[in-house]
Design an enzyme around this catalytic site. Structure first.
Site, PDB file in Angstrom:
ATOM      1  N   LYS A 173     -52.168   2.294  35.297  1.00 20.97           N
ATOM      2  CA  LYS A 173     -52.148   2.632  36.722  1.00 20.97           C
ATOM      3  C   LYS A 173     -53.562   2.713  37.289  1.00 20.97           C
ATOM      4  O   LYS A 173     -53.802   2.277  38.416  1.00 20.97           O
ATOM      5  CB  LYS A 173     -51.389   3.940  36.948  1.00 20.97           C
ATOM      6  CG  LYS A 173     -49.892   3.755  36.796  1.00 20.97           C
ATOM      7  CD  LYS A 173     -49.134   5.050  36.942  1.00 20.97           C
ATOM      8  CE  LYS A 173     -47.631   4.803  36.860  1.00 20.97           C
ATOM      9  NZ  LYS A 173     -46.874   6.054  36.791  1.00 20.97           N
ATOM     10  N   LYS A 195     -42.922  -8.471  34.434  1.00 18.06           N
ATOM     11  CA  LYS A 195     -42.002  -7.339  34.625  1.00 18.06           C
ATOM     12  C   LYS A 195     -41.801  -7.081  36.122  1.00 18.06           C
ATOM     13  O   LYS A 195     -42.780  -7.017  36.871  1.00 18.06           O
ATOM     14  CB  LYS A 195     -42.606  -6.082  33.968  1.00 18.06           C
ATOM     15  CG  LYS A 195     -41.765  -4.812  34.188  1.00 18.06           C
ATOM     16  CD  LYS A 195     -42.532  -3.543  33.826  1.00 18.06           C
ATOM     17  CE  LYS A 195     -42.541  -2.582  34.984  1.00 18.06           C
ATOM     18  NZ  LYS A 195     -42.017  -1.285  34.871  1.00 18.06           N
ATOM     19  N   LYS A 243     -42.334  -2.400  41.517  1.00 21.08           N
ATOM     20  CA  LYS A 243     -42.628  -2.113  42.928  1.00 21.08           C
ATOM     21  C   LYS A 243     -44.040  -2.559  43.261  1.00 21.08           C
ATOM     22  O   LYS A 243     -44.329  -3.013  44.343  1.00 21.08           O
ATOM     23  CB  LYS A 243     -42.601  -0.604  43.183  1.00 21.08           C
ATOM     24  CG  LYS A 243     -41.247  -0.008  43.206  1.00 21.08           C
ATOM     25  CD  LYS A 243     -41.374   1.521  43.206  1.00 21.08           C
ATOM     26  CE  LYS A 243     -40.154   2.151  42.603  1.00 21.08           C
ATOM     27  NZ  LYS A 243     -40.431   3.050  41.503  1.00 21.08           N
TER      28      LYS A 243
HETATM   29  P1  ADP Z   1     -41.914   0.395  38.936  1.00 24.96           P
HETATM   30  O1  ADP Z   1     -42.499  -0.340  37.751  1.00 24.96           O
HETATM   31  O2  ADP Z   1     -41.268  -0.536  39.884  1.00 24.96           O
HETATM   32  O3  ADP Z   1     -42.901   1.328  39.604  1.00 24.96           O
HETATM   33  P2  ADP Z   1     -40.782   2.779  37.824  1.00 24.96           P
HETATM   34  O4  ADP Z   1     -41.922   2.874  36.873  1.00 24.96           O
HETATM   35  O5  ADP Z   1     -40.678   3.751  38.938  1.00 24.96           O
HETATM   36  O6  ADP Z   1     -40.721   1.296  38.375  1.00 24.96           O
HETATM   37  O7  ADP Z   1     -39.452   2.803  36.964  1.00 24.96           O
HETATM   38  C1  ADP Z   1     -38.294   3.551  37.203  1.00 24.96           C
HETATM   39  C2  ADP Z   1     -37.296   3.301  36.087  1.00 24.96           C
HETATM   40  O8  ADP Z   1     -36.865   1.942  36.117  1.00 24.96           O
HETATM   41  C3  ADP Z   1     -37.865   3.517  34.687  1.00 24.96           C
HETATM   42  O9  ADP Z   1     -36.882   4.037  33.826  1.00 24.96           O
HETATM   43  C4  ADP Z   1     -38.281   2.146  34.269  1.00 24.96           C
HETATM   44  O10 ADP Z   1     -38.307   1.998  32.857  1.00 24.96           O
HETATM   45  C5  ADP Z   1     -37.192   1.289  34.901  1.00 24.96           C
HETATM   46  N1  ADP Z   1     -37.740  -0.030  35.224  1.00 24.96           N
HETATM   47  C6  ADP Z   1     -38.652  -0.329  36.180  1.00 24.96           C
HETATM   48  N2  ADP Z   1     -38.923  -1.637  36.216  1.00 24.96           N
HETATM   49  C7  ADP Z   1     -38.152  -2.190  35.240  1.00 24.96           C
HETATM   50  C8  ADP Z   1     -37.969  -3.526  34.773  1.00 24.96           C
HETATM   51  N3  ADP Z   1     -38.610  -4.532  35.333  1.00 24.96           N
HETATM   52  N4  ADP Z   1     -37.116  -3.723  33.762  1.00 24.96           N
HETATM   53  C9  ADP Z   1     -36.445  -2.698  33.186  1.00 24.96           C
HETATM   54  N5  ADP Z   1     -36.564  -1.415  33.583  1.00 24.96           N
HETATM   55  C10 ADP Z   1     -37.405  -1.162  34.598  1.00 24.96           C
END
Ligand code: ADP
Ligand code: TRP
Length: 320
Positions: free
Chosen positions: A110, A189, A192
């Site tokens: 991050k 991956k 957001k």
């Molecule tokens: P982002 O990467 O979009 O900021 P978060 O870190 O807030 O997403 O993730 C929220 C939940 O969704 C977590 O449990 C995370 O492991 C899951 N998650 C986020 N992106 C993915 C992805 N591309 N594939 C599988 N799980 C995901």
């Protein structure tokens, strides 16, 4: 069995969140006592607009409920409605070795992406450990990127129990291999923060445009296409039946069909998958008081459970 998971209200939710965490978590609500929360304290490490935080928190609640979270079975609440978790977080931080946090990938990632290197961002896994441990959680369904954080929670609990006696229950992460990492439109991956996502609440026009815009190689229409690493197939497998997936794979290998046709089929399958979600979401949007009522009831139940464990911990360390 207590099942627990949280999701940060740091933006609109996308298909990666849905298939990686929300759908598995919602399926688990049948298997035990599920506690799911909107991790708004965590979101403060990246969102510093109060208006955005409010909007995104509501979005997460709407998306979870519209995706099938049943408030009759699962407890849905806002993290900050249980302030006890911050007290536990402090107590846990006093037994957390610095090295444990320094090893966490998510902090380094991050900061590399430009987030401020605040103490909150660094100590984030301790608050997450408190989230998990304060509800005596057995199982924590998350996407693969959160696995390390659940392991940290376990390590902190082990350390605490070594020092103070067996006050904390050890949690396990539950990660579905098939959806551990949902790829985004660019093959990385879906996230957001990478601008490569399809949102659950995406309007039909832009949903279609995003799917039709998926990058493909330049294999000619008539030639067989590689199923290895195909983004279209990876996304299709999330929603297609096994027979539909086998049929698309066979057609890839046979050649004669252009990528555009597969994208149309992928759009049809994805859009269709979210028909119930859209219906339920429209209903919820029409009755805003309903979401608030669910969150209030959830907060009461979660708080009661949290107080039990915090009471045990305060006693164990000698605060009372
Ligand atoms: P982002 O990467 O979009 O900021 P978060 O870190 O807030 O997403 O993730 C929220 C939940 O969704 C977590 O449990 C995370 O492991 C899951 N998650 C986020 N992106 C993915 C992805 N591309 N594939 C599988 N799980 C995901
Ligand atoms: N850190 C998680 C994420 O970014 C959200 C989260 C906070 C969480 N506390 C949790 C997930 C406790 C599971 C359990 O996705």
């Amino acid at each position: 069995m207590r099942i627990l998971s949280g999701i940060q209200p740091s933006g609109r939710l996308h298909l990666g969140n849905y298939f990686g965490m929300m759908r598995p978590a919602i399926e688990l609500q049948e298997k035990g006592e599920a506690f799911y929360f909107i991790a708004d304290y965590h979101a403060l490490t990246s969102i510093q607009s109060p208006a955005d935080l409010r909007v995104f928190s509501r979005e997460v609640a709407l998306d979870l409920l519209a995706s099938g979270l049943d408030p009759g079975r699962a407890v849905l609440f806002r993290q900050s409605d249980v302030p006890e978790v911050t007290e536990l977080s402090w107590i846990l931080s006093t037994v957390t070795p610095m090295g444990l946090l320094q090893r966490c990938h998510s902090y380094k990632d991050k900061v590399a992406r430009g987030l401020a290197a605040s103490h909150g961002l660094f100590a984030y896994p301790v608050l997450m450990a408190a989230d998990i441990l304060i509800y005596d959680s057995d199982l924590v369904p998350v996407g693969r990127d959160q696995k390390q954080h659940v392991e940290v929670a376990r390590d902190i609990a082990i350390k605490f129990n070594e020092i103070y006696g067996q006050a904390l229950k050890l949690p396990e992460a539950e990660i579905r291999d098939s959806v551990a990492v949902v790829p985004g439109l660019d093959g990385q991956k879906m996230s957001k923060s990478y601008g490569n996502g399809i949102f659950l609440s995406e309007p039909e026009g832009s949903f279609r445009k995003k799917v039709m815009g998926i990058k493909t190689d330049s294999t000619p229409v008539e030639a067989p296409k590689s199923i290895e690493g195909s983004l279209i197939l990876q996304l299709y497998r999330l929603v297609g039946t096994p027979a539909e997936c086998r049929a698309m794979e066979a057609s890839f290998q046979a050649g004669g069909t252009g990528y555009g046709e597969y994208k149309k089929e992928l759009f049809r399958a994805l859009w269709g998958h979210f028909a119930n979600y859209r219906r339920r979401r429209a209903e919820l949007e029409a009755s805003p008081g309903r979401v608030e009522a669910v969150l209030e009831e959830g907060a009461m139940k979660a708080r009661a459970a949290a107080r039990v464990v915090l009471g045990r911990v305060r006693k164990a360390v000698g605060l009372c």
